[in-house]
Design a protein around this motif. Structure first.
Motif, mmCIF file in Angstrom:
data_model
loop_
_atom_site.group_PDB
_atom_site.id
_atom_site.type_symbol
_atom_site.label_atom_id
_atom_site.label_comp_id
_atom_site.label_asym_id
_atom_site.label_seq_id
_atom_site.Cartn_x
_atom_site.Cartn_y
_atom_site.Cartn_z
ATOM 1 N N MET A 1 0.832 -1.208 0.000
ATOM 2 C CA MET A 1 0.000 0.000 0.000
ATOM 3 C C MET A 1 0.865 1.256 0.000
ATOM 4 N N CYS A 2 1.905 1.268 0.827
ATOM 5 C CA CYS A 2 2.804 2.431 0.863
ATOM 6 C C CYS A 2 3.536 2.603 -0.464
ATOM 7 N N TYR A 3 3.879 1.484 -1.106
ATOM 8 C CA TYR A 3 4.580 1.550 -2.393
ATOM 9 C C TYR A 3 3.711 2.229 -3.448
ATOM 10 N N HIS A 4 2.465 1.803 -3.568
ATOM 11 C CA HIS A 4 1.592 2.407 -4.577
ATOM 12 C C HIS A 4 1.253 3.854 -4.223
ATOM 13 N N MET B 1 -5.539 3.304 -8.612
ATOM 14 C CA MET B 1 -6.511 2.218 -8.558
ATOM 15 C C MET B 1 -5.975 1.042 -7.745
ATOM 16 N N ALA B 2 -4.679 0.765 -7.904
ATOM 17 C CA ALA B 2 -4.083 -0.326 -7.126
ATOM 18 C C ALA B 2 -4.115 -0.007 -5.635
ATOM 19 N N SER C 1 -6.062 -1.448 -0.590
ATOM 20 C CA SER C 1 -6.438 -0.927 0.729
ATOM 21 C C SER C 1 -7.771 -1.505 1.184
ATOM 22 N N LEU C 2 -8.733 -1.559 0.285
ATOM 23 C CA LEU C 2 -10.034 -2.127 0.648
ATOM 24 C C LEU C 2 -9.892 -3.585 1.062
ATOM 25 N N PHE C 3 -9.096 -4.340 0.296
ATOM 26 C CA PHE C 3 -8.897 -5.750 0.656
ATOM 27 C C PHE C 3 -8.180 -5.875 1.998
ATOM 28 N N ALA C 4 -7.147 -5.055 2.219
ATOM 29 C CA ALA C 4 -6.363 -5.159 3.453
ATOM 30 C C ALA C 4 -7.219 -4.860 4.682
ATOM 31 N N VAL C 5 -8.051 -3.835 4.601
ATOM 32 C CA VAL C 5 -8.888 -3.482 5.756
ATOM 33 C C VAL C 5 -9.921 -4.570 6.017
ATOM 34 N N MET D 1 -9.131 11.439 1.517
ATOM 35 C CA MET D 1 -10.494 11.979 1.554
ATOM 36 C C MET D 1 -11.455 11.248 0.615
ATOM 37 N N PRO D 2 -11.091 10.982 -0.648
ATOM 38 C CA PRO D 2 -12.043 10.286 -1.533
ATOM 39 C C PRO D 2 -12.468 8.922 -0.999
ATOM 40 N N ILE D 3 -11.534 8.170 -0.425
ATOM 41 C CA ILE D 3 -11.890 6.854 0.111
ATOM 42 C C ILE D 3 -12.828 6.998 1.306
ATOM 43 N N SER D 4 -12.581 7.991 2.153
ATOM 44 C CA SER D 4 -13.445 8.181 3.324
ATOM 45 C C SER D 4 -14.865 8.550 2.921
ATOM 46 N N LEU D 5 -15.015 9.263 1.805
ATOM 47 C CA LEU D 5 -16.358 9.635 1.344
ATOM 48 C C LEU D 5 -17.055 8.478 0.637
ATOM 49 N N GLU D 6 -16.292 7.700 -0.125
ATOM 50 C CA GLU D 6 -16.892 6.622 -0.911
ATOM 51 C C GLU D 6 -17.124 5.367 -0.076
#
Length: 670
Positions: free
Chosen positions: A241-244, A262-263, A268-272, A303-308
């Motif tokens: 995640m940090c790499y991407h 996108m990666a 991130s979604l899978f990891a959480v 921010m976009p991930i927190s909203l979506e």
């Protein structure tokens, strides 16, 4: 995969794991060139299908009677399907060879198909053959009942114990896929990342069924091994995640930016979700490594991930709070700043709209907007907020709640830590005061204008201006503060009686502070002195008691000219008040002339504290308590109470530095 995996129960591949191990080893080819990654993709597809079959087998074993591998109207395992099969068996006296195939089939699969392995019972038949040829073909093919008479090659005897050690359990299979597939998420191929994430999603479903959260408390060898592997996988996910995230820069082409973004989102979604499946939040600080903590911190600020994905964002924040308090504090401050900036935009948007406005909502937005002023520094916002405050207090129908909230916002602006915000606030307050009380408004109706300054006519606001505004080192602030007070003190003719009375009522608690600026030569100081003046011809400005206190207070001012004026005002008040002729003693002018320096001390007095050390506790009392403590005839409860009192006495002597009587000290030592 279409032949082998559908012909055997899925658990066979875990009991004989060589095929699975070969597929896992092929995943490493994803980093190779010359089309080798295609072989890795085929391996990913096989493993994904195996995960699906394993999930189906789990569902079947849980409830065989209600599970169907196909979503047909009539399932093979349903009672209706069973009735049809029973009828078919009853009416058919000569079952077809294909119906008695010795090869195992997947549970839940209906119908027969060519297996492609040379052992189909209908392999000898042809759709174009005659009925006679069809009969001959049946005769030439051995019946399954005759299989026992055929000499089969001897099978090698397998060591059962060795096979048990070689086979994979479902948790081991799931973790092996994680170990082999997660490194592939750092490839530059979008297709590989998508296919691997699809595989990991199927694997995560199995993990939820196979691995319990109690694994983190398992101290067995199996549990320790599983924990170590899972922690390595979670650490690798955090690094990926940090790499991407770090690869997203404006220097790269747009295609690569989209790829890494996108990666990052997908991984991130899978990891959480994997964390939610495996690791309870309260155990995060105990097991999760630094890479995952850093990745979650970066994810919390996205921010976009927190909203979506609000649910994912809440989970990330919960884990971050347990992992790193410093990063969590940074996140909280950042979230508050972002929310405040959002409120700023909403406030400015609502102000620009036409029609009736919700003033309470606007005040709440303004209060939030001020918290991020150091970030956006949109100074036109200050003028809009002050205009709203003036509008609220101008209306006589405004609710006390609305007035109170707007006043809090105004006080916050008057005392804002940013000097420019404070200067702009005082400047706009002065502009409104000039607009309402300026000389250019002489020809206009008074009542329609002076109501605009009502937001300033409150003890808290006047106190803020008098104490902190005038004393502000920045000249823009203290000059504006003095000008506001001067306009208010000189604006009686421009105010209605109601507004003036309200101003005087709000000013009374602040007069002791204002009198510190009293001066016969300064315009503001002179206006402050005029508050204490009164004559028989004009109406008094202040109430009688308040005015008398102000005169006496002026006698404490440092400047002699102010004290002399205060003496004159005091003498006039004493001689002109009601019943002055009947009061005794009579006022002596010579005595009264010395009142100017009544509170002025010529020689400063040095105060000395009495630091003598005296024994507060009487010696006789201590001796009596000591006798009770040492007496054998006294009850044990009383002796215990005496011991407690003596302990308090000794502690008090030690605390206050007093000395204990010598005889008692010897007794205690004894």
């Amino acid at each position: 995969k279409d032949v082998i995996m559908q012909d055997f129960p899925a658990e066979i591949f875990l009991q004989r794991p060589k095929i699975v191990q070969s597929l896992l080893s092929l995943l490493k080819l994803a980093f190779g060139g010359d089309g080798k990654h295609r072989l890795a993709l085929q391996s990913v597809s096989c493993l994904q299908q195996l995960c699906m079959y394993l999930r189906n087998r789990l569902n079947f074993h849980r409830d065989p009677g209600f599970f169907s591998n196909k979503h047909d109207t009539v399932s093979q395992n349903s009672s209706l399907s069973y009735c049809h099969e029973a009828r078919g068996t009853h009416h058919s006296q000569n079952p077809s060879p294909g119906s008695s195939s010795p090869r195992p089939s997947v549970v839940g699969r209906t119908g027969q198909r060519p297996r492609g392995d040379g052992q189909d019972w209908d392999a000898a038949s042809s759709s174009g053959s005659s009925s006679h040829a069809h009969v001959n073909s049946r005769i030439s093919v051995h019946s399954p009942l005759d299989m026992g008479h055929i000499d089969l090659p001897e099978l090698e005897t397998e060591d059962t114990l060795e096979l048990q050690f070689q086979q994979l359990s479902l948790p081991q299979f799931c973790v092996s896929i994680l170990e082999s597939a997660v490194p592939l998420l750092r490839t530059g191929s979008r297709q590989v990342i998508i296919r691997v994430l699809e595989l990991l999603t199927e694997d995560m479903t199995l993990i939820g069924e196979a691995i319990s959260t109690d694994i983190w408390d398992d101290s067995s060898l199996f549990g320790i091994d599983m924990k170590e592997k899972l922690l390595l996988v979670l650490g690798a996910l955090g690094e990926t995640m940090c790499y991407h995230k770090s690869s997203i820069s404006l220097e790269q082409p747009e295609v690569m930016l989209v790829h890494h973004r996108m990666a990052f989102i997908s991984i991130s979604l899978f990891a959480v979700r994997l964390l939610q499946t495996l690791l309870p939040v309260e155990k995060a600080s105990e097991f999760l490594s630094e890479p995952m903590s850093t990745a979650l911190f970066l994810l919390s600020l996205d921010m976009p991930i927190s909203l979506e994905y609000p649910n994912i964002h809440e989970a990330v924040v919960a884990y971050l709070e347990q992992l790193n308090s410093e990063n969590y504090s940074i996140y909280k401050r950042t979230a508050e700043a972002v929310y405040s900036i959002e409120c700023t935009c909403n406030f400015l948007s609502d102000i620009g709209k036409e029609g009736e406005k919700n003033l309470l909502e606007l005040v709440e937005l303004a209060d939030q907007a001020l918290r991020s002023f150091s970030y956006h520094q949109h100074f036109p916002l200050i003028k809009e907020i002050i205009s709203i405050c003036s509008k609220i207090w101008k209306s006589a129908q405004a609710s006390p709640l609305l007035q109170g909230e707007s006043q809090k916002v105004l006080l916050h602006m008057l005392s804002h830590p940013l000097p420019r915000v404070k200067a702009e606030t005082y400047h706009h307050c002065l502009e409104i005061t000039k607009e309402c009380l300026g000389v250019h408004n002489v020809t206009k109706p008074v009542s329609s204008l002076c109501n605009g300054i009502h937001f300033l006519l409150h003890p808290k606001v006047l106190y803020e201006i008098s104490v902190f505004g005038i004393q502000e080192p920045k000249s823009e602030v203290n000059t504006a503060a003095k000008a506001i007070l001067l306009y208010l003190l000189q604006g009686r003719l421009m105010m209605t009686a109601l507004t003036w009375n309200k101003f005087i009522e709000s000013l009374c608690p602040v007069i002791p502070i204002l009198q510190g600026y009293a001066d016969t030569e300064d315009p503001l100081g002179n206006c402050i002195l005029l508050l204490s003046k009164a004559s028989s011809d004009t109406e008094e400005i202040l109430p009688c008691t308040t005015r008398l206190k102000s005169m006496l207070r002026l006698l404490l001012v440092k400047k002699p000219s102010v004290r002399s004026l205060a003496l004159k005002l005091l003498a006039f008040h004493l001689t002109s008040e009601e019943g002055a002729d009947t009061k005794r003693p009579l006022i002596d002018a010579r005595v009264l002339s010395r009142v100017t320096n009544l509170f002025i001390v010529k020689k400063p007095i040095e105060l000395k504290l009495d630091d003598r050390r005296e024994l507060v506790i009487k010696l006789e009392t201590v001796e009596k308590v000591y006798e009770i403590f040492t007496s054998d005839d006294v009850d044990l409860v009383l002796r215990k109470s005496a011991a407690e009192q003596l302990a308090v006495i000794m502690q008090g002597c030690r605390m206050f530095g007093t000395t204990m009587p010598h005889t008692l000290e010897e007794g205690f030592m004894w």
